[in-house]
Every structure is written in C-alpha cells, then in structure tokens.
Enzyme design. Structure first.
Site, PDB file in Angstrom:
ATOM      1  N   GLY A 172       0.830  -1.221   0.000  1.00 55.49           N
ATOM      2  CA  GLY A 172       0.000   0.000   0.000  1.00 55.49           C
ATOM      3  C   GLY A 172       0.859   1.263   0.000  1.00 55.49           C
TER       4      GLY A 172
ATOM      5  N   LEU B 162       1.263   3.802   2.243  1.00 56.66           N
ATOM      6  CA  LEU B 162       2.057   4.129   3.427  1.00 56.66           C
ATOM      7  C   LEU B 162       3.310   3.251   3.480  1.00 56.66           C
ATOM      8  CD1 LEU B 162       1.920   5.873   6.080  1.00 56.66           C
ATOM      9  CD2 LEU B 162       1.184   3.763   7.190  1.00 56.66           C
TER      10      LEU B 162
ATOM     11  N   HIS C  50      -2.989  14.506  16.483  1.00 58.85           N
ATOM     12  CA  HIS C  50      -1.668  15.150  16.460  1.00 58.85           C
ATOM     13  C   HIS C  50      -1.591  16.368  17.400  1.00 58.85           C
ATOM     14  CE1 HIS C  50      -1.316  12.559  13.121  1.00 58.85           C
ATOM     15  NE2 HIS C  50      -1.754  13.375  12.176  1.00 58.85           N
TER      16      HIS C  50
ATOM     17  N   TRP D 193     -28.450  21.768  45.707  1.00 56.98           N
ATOM     18  CA  TRP D 193     -28.986  20.545  46.315  1.00 56.98           C
ATOM     19  C   TRP D 193     -29.089  19.459  45.257  1.00 56.98           C
ATOM     20  CZ3 TRP D 193     -30.085  20.805  51.566  1.00 56.98           C
ATOM     21  CH2 TRP D 193     -30.111  22.102  52.112  1.00 56.98           C
TER      22      TRP D 193
END
Ligand SMILES: *[C@@H]1O[C@H](CO)[C@@H](O)[C@H](O)[C@H]1NC(C)=O
Ligand SMILES: *[C@@H]1O[C@H](CO)[C@@H](O)[C@H](O)[C@H]1NC(C)=O
Ligand SMILES: *[C@@H]1O[C@H](CO)[C@@H](O)[C@H](O)[C@H]1NC(C)=O
Ligand SMILES: *[C@@H]1O[C@H](CO)[C@@H](O)[C@H](O)[C@H]1NC(C)=O
Length: 791
Positions: free
Chosen positions: A40, A42, A272, A617
């Site tokens: 791929g 990346l 990031h 309360w």
C-alpha cells in the site's frame, strides 16, 4: 547453541550503552516483521524504508530478521510490486555506497510477499515461521505485525493473529495500528474492546506519527533539560498563550470518501495537536524513559481540561470542497456537506498552574502556507522608553518548529530575551549561521536555534521504538478514550453548524483570523461568505426558539444548543430574582446525562451567575460513594461545581454513605437530608428544581410501579431503580411540588416516542412518574429539544 546465545547476549549488552535502549531487556534471536498492507501507499512511502533502517541499525546486534509484505492479492501478482518498492529503499549519508548495496541486497533477500487473506493464510505463515526457526536452529525473539490497512479490518486481522500467529514461549508479539482509532468516543471504545479480546494492551502500538517527529519527540526532554529556566515561568503568571498549529496548502481531492466522514477535527486536532498539547502541559515526568509515568502524566491533562463547547471552536470549509464532494461521492448539485476543513479550537486546563491560559489548536487545508509548530508566547512586561527595537521589548517565545514554513527545517527556537537553552545532546546542534528569515514575528537572529544533526523520518524513528519495546511515544487505550471524551461532545455540537466558506490559499486574507474573548473564540471579521445554496434546506427560522404548551404546562422548544442556552438564561434570571428578594437561591439538580450540556453552558458562560449566593442541592443520588464515576454528585462536581466559584458550604450532596455503608434505612440518611432542607430552605420550597425524564418516564429517582406517590409528606426517600445501581436516594413529589419553579429537560431523538406518549396520557404517577410533577404554587416548564419533539 548455548554458547551462541550467550555470545549474542554479551554483544547486545555491550551495545546498549544508554539505558533507554535496554529499557525492556529483550533476548536476541529471530524477529519476523509482517507488514499487512505491505504494497500500500504508506508502506511504499515510509514503512519499508523504516524497517530497512531498523535492519541496518540492528545488523550486528545478534538479531536475525525476516520481513513479509502481506496483502490480499495472490503472490504471483504482488511479488513484483513489492520488489519495486524494496529496490527504492535508501541508506543514510554515513553508510558507504558499497556497504549500502550489500545491505540492500541482504534486506531484499530476507523480504517476501505473502498473500494474507484467509485464516489459513495466517496459519501457513505461522507454520512457515516455525519451520524456518527449526531449520536454522535459532531462538525466536518476537513477531511484529504492522497493520497498514483500513481500520475496519483491524479487529478481524487481530483475531487471526491471536488465534494462529502468536509466537510460542517467551518471544514477544507487537501489533502496530494506524489511525483512525474510531470516529468518536463510542466507536473508539467498541474498537478497543474488539482489539482487547485478541491482543493485550502491551502488545498494541497505536501510532501517531507526529510523536515520531524529531522536534515533537524533544518537547519533554527540552522541558526537562531546561527546567531550571522554565520552572519559574512555565505557568499562568508568565505564559500569555499557547498555539499549536498545523497549516496545509493541499486540498483533499481524491480522499473525499474518507475525509468527508472525518473532517479536520478528527483528522488532525483529536490526535496530532492534542498529543502536542499534552506534551507541552503534562507534569514533567521524573523519569523520561518510563512510559508508564509519561502516559500517566499526559492522561492527567485530559482530566483537567475544561469541556469544549460550541463557543470554543470556529470551523471553516474551503470553497471548492463542496464540488469535490459532489463529484467524488456522486451527489447531486444540492448536496451540502458541513464537514470542516479548517478549525480553530480554544482549550483551557483547569489546574492552578495553567488557569486562564488560552491554548489554541488550529489546523486547516488550503491555507496560505505549509507549516507546523507549537509556540509558547510569554507575557512581556518590559517597556522600552528609547529603543523600541531592543530585544527586551520583542516577543518572548519558545517555538517548537516541526517543519516547513519560512524556516524549512525542524528546530527548537528560544527568543534571546528568555534564556540560552542547554544544548540537548549530540544528535542536536546549535545553528548560528542564518538565512534572512522571520519566524513568528521575530528575526531568526533574535533566537537561539537548535536543530537535529541529521533529519530522520518519523516512521523510522517510531519503528525503532517499537522494536525496543518503548511505549511512551504511542497512544494507550486509556489516553485514546480520554481524548475522544474531550472531542466527542464538541464534534456533536458542531454537527449542526455551518462552516465559514473560505476561498483557499493566500486569498483567505484575514478571513480565518480568530480572537479569544474570555472563554470563547470567534472569527475576527464579521463577514461570512455563504453561497446561496450553502444553507441547504434549513432556513433561519428553523433555528429559533418556539414556545407552546405541553401537558397543559408551558413548553419551550428549540434545537439542543439554543434550548440549553435558553434554559441557562431562565435559570440565571430565577437566581437573580431570588437573590434580590431573599439574598439566597436554592437550586436542586438532577443526575443523568441530559443536564450535562446545561452544566457546561453554565460553567463556561454564566460568569455573572450569583454562585456565591446559590445553594446547590441534589434531586437524586445513586447509592455509591460520592467519588465514583457513577455518582450524580461526582458528575455534578466534574461538569459544573469545580468550574464555578461557589462556596463549599453551599453545596449539599445527599448523605448516601453513613457509618461506612451505603443507603441503609436505619442510618437515616434520607431523614438527615430532609432536616437539612427544612433548616435552610424557607418552607422547604426550592427556588428552582431541574428534572430530566427517563425512557420509562421516571423522573428524579422515582420509578414506575414503586408507589412513589404514596410516600406521604416526607421530602426525601430511599428508592429502588430497575437498573444498576439499584438503590437510590431521591426527592419525593412532596418536595418537588413545593418548588417555585420546576424545569423538565428532555433532549434527543431517543425521547421522541416517550414525548409522543406523554402528550396523550392522563396523570398516572405510578405508571408514568413524571406525570406526578405538579407544583402546587409554582410553575412547571418543559424544555424539549426539536429532536425529542419532532423525532
Ligand atoms: C487470544 O485467543 C485465545 C484463544 O485462542 C483466547 O483465550 C485469548 O483470550 C485471546 N486473547 C488474548 C489477549 O490473548
Ligand atoms: C526509568 O525508567 C526505566 C524504564 O521503566 C527504568 O528502566 C529505569 O531504571 C528508570 N530510571 C530511574 C532512575 O528510575
Ligand atoms: C455514480 O452514480 C452512477 C449513476 O447512479 C453510477 O452508475 C456510478 O457507478 C456511480 N459512481 C460511483 C463512484 O459511485
Ligand atoms: C419565607 O416564605 C414565606 C412564604 O412564602 C414568605 O412570606 C417569607 O417572607 C419567606 N421568608 C424569607 C426569609 O424569605
């Protein structure tokens, strides 16, 4: 065999000179690296290069390696693709050409493509690894799986790894994951649970490649090494503001199917920029190499961040985005996407050290320049009478410059009017020769500048950390969920906002400039460019507040945000009136999730609310210790009380824990609370009671079928809930119906069925407890948002 292992150990120990590398002592042996998605984008761009780097650094460490690129295609198709990728890896400058060629050849020889599709494929891989180990007679050190695949495939692959590819005995397993880790809090949690059934937390490495950037990785060491200068000034008295900025010039063409579902907040800010923010503000760890301490200190920041509401963000969208969406998603011309491509968010940390210091997180596509930095701007109390250009009168700042921009290289810059920083280590050098540039308002020569001696790719850096088992630059499950816990409510509230449209590039001019006013952020210029069709089907009147009747009581209805705003305003008005009249305002608040939006609104906007005169309360409480997350009081504390200046003695939690036990009848907790109410509240009539209503029409902790209308005159009672925790303490109808004013808040599509039903039924508190709310002399108002009203 034993002799070999012994020798290898000696080599490793002799090499690991600095303690960090040996942090998790690992025995040397064979390491199998599997990149799933190995052909791929990346993998092609960064991962193989990173693993080659690892191989080069480890080549004489005693470890041996095999690398597998995995993918869905059959091997005969993909092998050549992988080979082309592998041929492109390169060596760093200090490796000779000859040696580089040799290393590359070895690396390519050790790398194989394998189809990894079915469970059998993974079983075969496992068999193959075992066989190789046996044939070579080597010990296994570990297996590293890098999942470079779309996130929807993670759970399935993790399951296959767990069931068929776990190494035996003492070898380690590490599985690396890439963002996105979910889409919001819930989906992140689901994914974490799925992964958790296949992998142990310590086996998972969630990558945020930003943490591998050299300058980002140096933030904590820089703070530590310069602590003697920073400690006195790293606080609200000296810091004017913090800016964390990532500007991009590109558009998202080609990535729309992914991007349109995420947008800039999920794509950049949630991960990031948030990581950088925690590194800048986390308590300085005693031991920087201790992942546990680093992650714990970062987590603490999430606990201290004030909630982010709609007024803490502005969003934008570049002009051509709409057309890109229409094209890539195959939509018609009237399709409108509100996905932001620009966002500026204002965060505050509720700790004494940083109280009131604005932290800006800003990112966008199609901006004028590409640059990433974090800047700490300090207050400057100098006045230069004669020489206005004196360095003393210039901005005082520290800039962590991640890359690009006018400077072009990564660097840490300290303005010379602050201090001269310690030179970090041999991997960093001081820059003294400058080109003529300005960085964030200061000439470069007005800074002390340090830069890495050799630039390194973030992925290569992180891969070496994974190999060393160092987890401090990865995202733990706990930190991930904490981050989504911060961002999810903001994302929800932005879902109905229209982004400001900007032309892109330098044409943006000052259109995206923002200003901080108190706790709010807004665009500086008022002009909003809205193209004619940008509003889609919604017209302005759809967003207004509507008044009417519901169950013959008053009703206010609007979209959630406006509704909450209106309720908060009504509550403040009631408070001011009560204080004018009697000097005190008694407010009773419900638990549950519906009022949280109101609490945030009150905490962030109603600074003029008379908190000092207000007594708070509880309408109801769960029988758990007050410090538990399930406790209504704890929730009230976290979302409201800790953010407003209310005197401690005006706060009245319900005494569910007495004699070291929870809600036991004879301890008399309910009676005790009733007495406290009678003593302090005139006529036991609260000025304002805020109620919600559950899917089963319960209100307060008064549930269907529990004869709650038969509690007589008592004001407080122990009750039973059909859902856990079962035991509750609650105000009764006698108490509620004495109030001057009761608000019933109902929000969300999920409540639509209930609202429809309630609009028709007669009063029957035993079946629909909420129908028992009928203030005797006071006023009931229903606040119902459009989602609940209209479905
Ligand atoms: C992995 O799979 C085994 C069964 O093969 C299972 O018992 C175990 O819980 C799974 N998860 C982890 C984290 O080991
Ligand atoms: C710091 O942490 C590392 C990793 O946990 C540990 O090995 C080392 O001994 C610690 N150093 C000190 C001084 O405590
Ligand atoms: C776009 O829509 C047309 C017609 O409905 C269809 O034939 C085509 O496959 C679609 N393209 C994509 C990318 O979805
Ligand atoms: C208490 O309530 C009564 C009746 O509503 C009212 O007349 C009286 O003024 C109140 N007292 C104080 C101190 O507000």
């Amino acid at each position: 065999m034993f002799v070999t292992v012994f020798l290898l150990l000696v080599t490793l120990c002799a090499q690991g000179g600095n303690g960090e590398e040996r942090e998790e002592a690992q025995r040397p042996g064979h390491v199998s690296v599997v990149i799933v998605g190995g052909t791929g984008d990346l993998a092609k761009k960064y991962l193989w290069q990173g693993f080659f780097q690892l191989y080069v650094n480890q080549v004489s460490s005693g470890n041996t390696f095999s690398f597998y690129g995995g993918g869905l295609s059959p091997a005969d198709q993909a092998t050549s693709v992988l080979f082309e990728i592998l041929k492109a890896v390169s060596c760093s400058k200090d490796v000779s050409q000859e040696r580089c060629a040799l290393l590359k050849e070895q690396f390519i020889r050790l790398s194989k493509y394998r189809q990894l599709k079915t469970l059998e494929d993974y079983q075969d891989l496992d068999k193959h690894i075992e066989q190789e180990l046996q044939q070579e007679g080597i010990l296994e050190a570990g297996r590293l799986f890098y999942l470079s695949v779309p996130a929807f495939a993670y759970a399935d692959i993790a399951d296959k790894i767990n069931s068929s590819c776990r190494p035996t005995s003492r070898a380690w397993l590490r599985v690396v994951l890439e963002k996105p880790f979910g889409h919001d809090y819930r989906s992140a949690q689901v994914l974490a649970t799925q992964l958790g059934s296949s992998l142990k937390d310590e086996e998972m490495y969630r990558i945020d490649h930003y943490l591998g950037k050299q300058v980002v990785a140096k933030i904590l060491p820089f703070r530590k090494e310069n602590n003697k200068f920073l400690d006195p000034i790293w606080n609200k008295h000296h810091i004017e503001r913090v800016e964390i900025v990532l500007k991009e010039t590109l558009n998202v063409k080609g990535r729309i199917p992914f991007y349109d579902q995420y947008g800039v907040v999920r794509d950049v800010l949630q991960n990031h920029l948030t990581e950088v923010m925690t590194l800048l503000t986390a308590r300085l760890p005693m031991n920087l190499s201790s992942s546990e301490e680093v992650l714990r200190n970062k987590l603490q920041i999430f606990r201290s961040l004030l909630p982010l509401g709609k007024n803490q963000a502005v969003i934008g969208q570049y002009q051509t985005y709409k057309t890109e969406v229409q094209q890539e998603l195959n939509k018609t011309k009237d399709h409108v996407s509100v996905t932001p491509t620009f966002a500026a968010v204002l965060a505050y940390i509720d700790e004494a050290q940083y109280e009131g210091v604005p932290i800006l997180l800003i990112s966008g596509k199609m901006l004028d320049e590409r640059v990433g930095y974090a800047r700490i701007l300090f207050k400057n109390d100098m006045f230069c009478l004669q020489n206005h250009n004196s360095i003393h009168c210039k901005p005082k700042q520290i800039v962590f410059h991640f890359g690009h921009g006018s400077l072009q290289y990564p660097a840490v810059l300290v303005s010379k009017n602050l201090f001269k920083p310690v030179l970090m280590d041999s991997e960093w050098k001081e820059v003294t020769e400058h080109t003529d540039v300005n960085v964030l308002g200061l000439h470069i020569s007005d800074y002390y500048v340090q830069t890495p001696t050799e630039p390194r790719e973030a992925y290569s850096e992180l891969i070496s950390h994974i190999f060393a088992g160092r987890k401090n630059s990865f995202i733990s499950t706990e930190n991930l969920l904490a981050s989504w816990g911060l961002w999810t409510p903001l994302l929800n509230s932005l879902a109905s906002s229209f982004p400001r449209i900007y032309p892109g590039g330098s044409d943006n001019g000052d259109l995206l400039d923002v200003r901080v006013r108190g706790k709010d952020i807004s665009y500086n210029s008022e002009v909003v460019i809205i193209s004619n069709d940008q509003m889609g089907g919604a017209s302005a009147k759809d967003f207004q507040v509507m008044q009417g009747k519901f169950r013959s009581a008053d009703m206010v209805s609007a979209w959630a945000e406006e509704l909450v705003e209106r309720l908060a305003a009504d509550m403040q008005e009631a408070a001011e009136a009560a204080v004018r009249e009697g000097g005190v305002f008694h407010l009773a608040l419900s638990g549950g999730s519906t009022p949280l939006a109101l609490f945030h609104r009150l905490a962030l906007h109603h600074f003029s609310f008379p908190w000092k005169e207000t007594h708070v309360w509880m309408v109801d409480e769960r029988c758990v210790p007050l410090t538990e997350l399930e406790s209504n009081f704890r929730s009230l504390h976290d979302h409201l009380l800790q953010h407003v200046r209310i005197p401690y003695y005006n706060i009245h939690p319900m005494p569910v824990q007495l004699n070291q036990r929870l809600c036991v009848e004879e301890d008399g907790g309910a009676l005790l609370y009733e007495q406290e109410v009678s003593k302090l509240v005139n006529g036991s009539s609260f000025h304002f009671v805020l109620l919600g209503v559950g899917y089963d029409a319960h209100t307060a902790s008064l549930f269907p079928g529990s004869k709650v209308d038969e509690l007589g005159e008592s004001l407080v009672a122990l009750t039973e809930s059909p859902i856990k925790p079962h035991q509750r303490m609650s105000l009764t109808f006698s108490a509620i119906n004495r109030a001057h004013r009761v608000a019933l808040l109902v929000m969300g599509k999920g409540k639509h069925e209930l609202i429809t039903q309630l609009s028709r039924v007669k009063d029957n508190p035993d079946k629909w407890p909420v129908t028992g709310v009928k203030p005797a002399n006071g006023r009931l108002v229903w606040y119902i948002d459009y989602d609940a009203l209209l479905g």
